[in-house]
Write a protein that holds these residues in place. Sequence first.
Motif, PDB file in Angstrom:
ATOM      1  N   ALA A 282     -10.937  10.939   0.027  1.00  0.00           N
ATOM      2  CA  ALA A 282     -11.297  10.018  -1.050  1.00  0.00           C
ATOM      3  C   ALA A 282     -11.895   8.720  -0.509  1.00  0.00           C
ATOM      4  O   ALA A 282     -12.645   8.035  -1.206  1.00  0.00           O
ATOM      5  N   ARG A 283     -11.562   8.383   0.751  1.00  0.00           N
ATOM      6  CA  ARG A 283     -12.048   7.154   1.387  1.00  0.00           C
ATOM      7  C   ARG A 283     -11.748   5.924   0.509  1.00  0.00           C
ATOM      8  O   ARG A 283     -12.595   5.045   0.324  1.00  0.00           O
ATOM      9  N   SER A 284     -10.516   5.869  -0.010  1.00  0.00           N
ATOM     10  CA  SER A 284     -10.135   4.799  -0.936  1.00  0.00           C
ATOM     11  C   SER A 284      -9.148   3.815  -0.318  1.00  0.00           C
ATOM     12  O   SER A 284      -8.473   3.078  -1.035  1.00  0.00           O
ATOM     13  N   ASP A 285      -9.064   3.786   1.008  1.00  0.00           N
ATOM     14  CA  ASP A 285      -8.048   2.978   1.680  1.00  0.00           C
ATOM     15  C   ASP A 285      -8.112   1.503   1.317  1.00  0.00           C
ATOM     16  O   ASP A 285      -7.081   0.860   1.076  1.00  0.00           O
ATOM     17  N   PHE A 286      -9.298   0.931   1.294  1.00  0.00           N
ATOM     18  CA  PHE A 286      -9.402  -0.516   1.118  1.00  0.00           C
ATOM     19  C   PHE A 286      -9.155  -0.917  -0.330  1.00  0.00           C
ATOM     20  O   PHE A 286      -8.658  -2.015  -0.601  1.00  0.00           O
ATOM     21  N   ASP A 287      -9.465  -0.038  -1.277  1.00  0.00           N
ATOM     22  CA  ASP A 287      -9.046  -0.266  -2.654  1.00  0.00           C
ATOM     23  C   ASP A 287      -7.523  -0.198  -2.762  1.00  0.00           C
ATOM     24  O   ASP A 287      -6.901  -0.949  -3.517  1.00  0.00           O
ATOM     25  N   PHE A 288      -6.925   0.715  -2.003  1.00  0.00           N
ATOM     26  CA  PHE A 288      -5.469   0.852  -1.980  1.00  0.00           C
ATOM     27  C   PHE A 288      -4.820  -0.422  -1.451  1.00  0.00           C
ATOM     28  O   PHE A 288      -3.871  -0.957  -2.046  1.00  0.00           O
ATOM     29  N   LEU A 289      -5.341  -0.950  -0.331  1.00  0.00           N
ATOM     30  CA  LEU A 289      -4.805  -2.192   0.235  1.00  0.00           C
ATOM     31  C   LEU A 289      -4.982  -3.350  -0.740  1.00  0.00           C
ATOM     32  O   LEU A 289      -4.087  -4.188  -0.896  1.00  0.00           O
ATOM     33  N   ARG A 290      -6.124  -3.385  -1.377  1.00  0.00           N
ATOM     34  CA  ARG A 290      -6.396  -4.463  -2.331  1.00  0.00           C
ATOM     35  C   ARG A 290      -5.426  -4.411  -3.509  1.00  0.00           C
ATOM     36  O   ARG A 290      -4.951  -5.449  -3.980  1.00  0.00           O
ATOM     37  N   SER A 291      -5.118  -3.220  -3.990  1.00  0.00           N
ATOM     38  CA  SER A 291      -4.177  -3.106  -5.108  1.00  0.00           C
ATOM     39  C   SER A 291      -2.778  -3.559  -4.694  1.00  0.00           C
ATOM     40  O   SER A 291      -2.052  -4.161  -5.490  1.00  0.00           O
ATOM     41  N   GLN A 292      -2.400  -3.294  -3.458  1.00  0.00           N
ATOM     42  CA  GLN A 292      -1.097  -3.762  -2.986  1.00  0.00           C
ATOM     43  C   GLN A 292      -1.073  -5.288  -2.870  1.00  0.00           C
ATOM     44  O   GLN A 292      -0.058  -5.931  -3.169  1.00  0.00           O
ATOM     45  N   LEU A 293      -2.186  -5.863  -2.452  1.00  0.00           N
ATOM     46  CA  LEU A 293      -2.282  -7.324  -2.389  1.00  0.00           C
ATOM     47  C   LEU A 293      -2.135  -7.924  -3.782  1.00  0.00           C
ATOM     48  O   LEU A 293      -1.478  -8.966  -3.960  1.00  0.00           O
ATOM     49  N   VAL A 294      -2.727  -7.280  -4.776  1.00  0.00           N
ATOM     50  CA  VAL A 294      -2.615  -7.752  -6.158  1.00  0.00           C
ATOM     51  C   VAL A 294      -1.154  -7.762  -6.599  1.00  0.00           C
ATOM     52  O   VAL A 294      -0.673  -8.736  -7.206  1.00  0.00           O
ATOM     53  N   ALA A 295      -0.419  -6.684  -6.299  1.00  0.00           N
ATOM     54  CA  ALA A 295       0.994  -6.628  -6.677  1.00  0.00           C
ATOM     55  C   ALA A 295       1.800  -7.677  -5.915  1.00  0.00           C
ATOM     56  O   ALA A 295       2.690  -8.328  -6.477  1.00  0.00           O
ATOM     57  N   TRP A 296       1.507  -7.835  -4.637  1.00  0.00           N
ATOM     58  CA  TRP A 296       2.222  -8.822  -3.815  1.00  0.00           C
ATOM     59  C   TRP A 296       2.074 -10.217  -4.405  1.00  0.00           C
ATOM     60  O   TRP A 296       3.048 -10.953  -4.538  1.00  0.00           O
ATOM     61  N   HIS A 297       0.839 -10.570  -4.767  1.00  0.00           N
ATOM     62  CA  HIS A 297       0.559 -11.932  -5.247  1.00  0.00           C
ATOM     63  C   HIS A 297       0.896 -12.106  -6.718  1.00  0.00           C
ATOM     64  O   HIS A 297       1.472 -13.122  -7.116  1.00  0.00           O
ATOM     65  N   GLY A 298       0.555 -11.130  -7.542  1.00  0.00           N
ATOM     66  CA  GLY A 298       0.701 -11.297  -8.979  1.00  0.00           C
ATOM     67  C   GLY A 298       2.110 -11.067  -9.497  1.00  0.00           C
ATOM     68  O   GLY A 298       2.509 -11.656 -10.506  1.00  0.00           O
ATOM     69  N   THR A 299       2.870 -10.206  -8.796  1.00  0.00           N
ATOM     70  CA  THR A 299       4.215  -9.868  -9.273  1.00  0.00           C
ATOM     71  C   THR A 299       5.316 -10.433  -8.401  1.00  0.00           C
ATOM     72  O   THR A 299       6.226 -11.116  -8.880  1.00  0.00           O
ATOM     73  N   TRP A 300       5.247 -10.183  -7.093  1.00  0.00           N
ATOM     74  CA  TRP A 300       6.420 -10.424  -6.267  1.00  0.00           C
ATOM     75  C   TRP A 300       6.496 -11.821  -5.668  1.00  0.00           C
ATOM     76  O   TRP A 300       7.590 -12.354  -5.480  1.00  0.00           O
TER      77      TRP A 300
END
Length: 369
Positions: A282-300
Amino acid sequence: MTRLIAGTLALAATALLTACSEEPASPPVIAPPVDIQAPESLQQAVTRETDAACEAAGTLRGAITRFLETPTAEHLVAARQQWQASHQSYGQALVAYQLAHMNPPQIAQDRDPVDAHPILPGYLDRVPGYPRSGLVYSEVPLTPAFLEEEHQSTDFFYATLGFHPLEVLLWGGIDPRPEFRAQLFQRPDSLPEDQVDARSRRIELLRLIAFALPRDVARLCAYNNRVALTQALAAVAAEPGQAGESLAEALDVMIDQPLARWQANPTGEDRNGMPVWHSAFARSDFDFLRSQLVAWHGTWLPELLPERATATLTERVEALSQRLEALAGTDGLPGMERVSEARSLLAQLRAELTADETASPEGSEEAGQ
């Protein structure tokens, strides 16, 4: 005692009614056994993040089912898009586990039925150089029990459950073009008796793995698992110093370490010939990392260390997010210059997170005491 007697009589009455009824008994409703010692907002955040992962896994199963019912290029593209969305949703739920220093509940004896990677695609289906390889071309019966027993049983790279076997089957190892790949899920009109019906087996393998995924992801949403995660996060939040360390460590583990692996292996393979990609097809690694950054900053971050959710830190997060987005839009291998820039921005974010902790008013007061 009165409450106990009343409860016993109620259970007896329920049993009598059930015995007289032809309808199967409904499962008992069990009241929550634990009083969770955590802020309401933290409980809601855990529920929201885990619910999203569980619901997305079910949506992915539905998208794959529609593709198998009508195996067109359009339905395949829709299933792939939902795979990416579901995988990212699961990745966002993992942020909480990283912050709590816990393994997700489905992992046992280092076997992960949800997100095991990297895997050997040739164990499942044909790959370049091996046009008739994998379970698709074998004669072993494909059953849920077989897939559970076989998953990572003899080798951790032999995966038969989770996101990445689905990824292999949806994208394929030879020609990922949707119009070509979709044809491989169309049942043949006839076959010689001595030839394996690979297309039917490919369909069944994809169906079985897609149906197993929501079951395994659902462990995130089990009540007791949510309680354990919430209480662990509450303990982290209770100590600002520990919260800061956990937030910084999460950035290192989730984002910096994957970027560092790319710098160490710019060809996309490690010294053992395994892909650096988390999602090699899928070559979606950097979208995956970006989504984790969003959760880190927006939620936690607001939940665990709200005083550090400053405008300057938000600017650092946005700059890193834009760099990860640029990496996600790269065709082929990521450029090492962009990877280095992303790591530099991450270092700035981490420095902003941990800066002047001892100079804060709370820290000065504690120092004076």
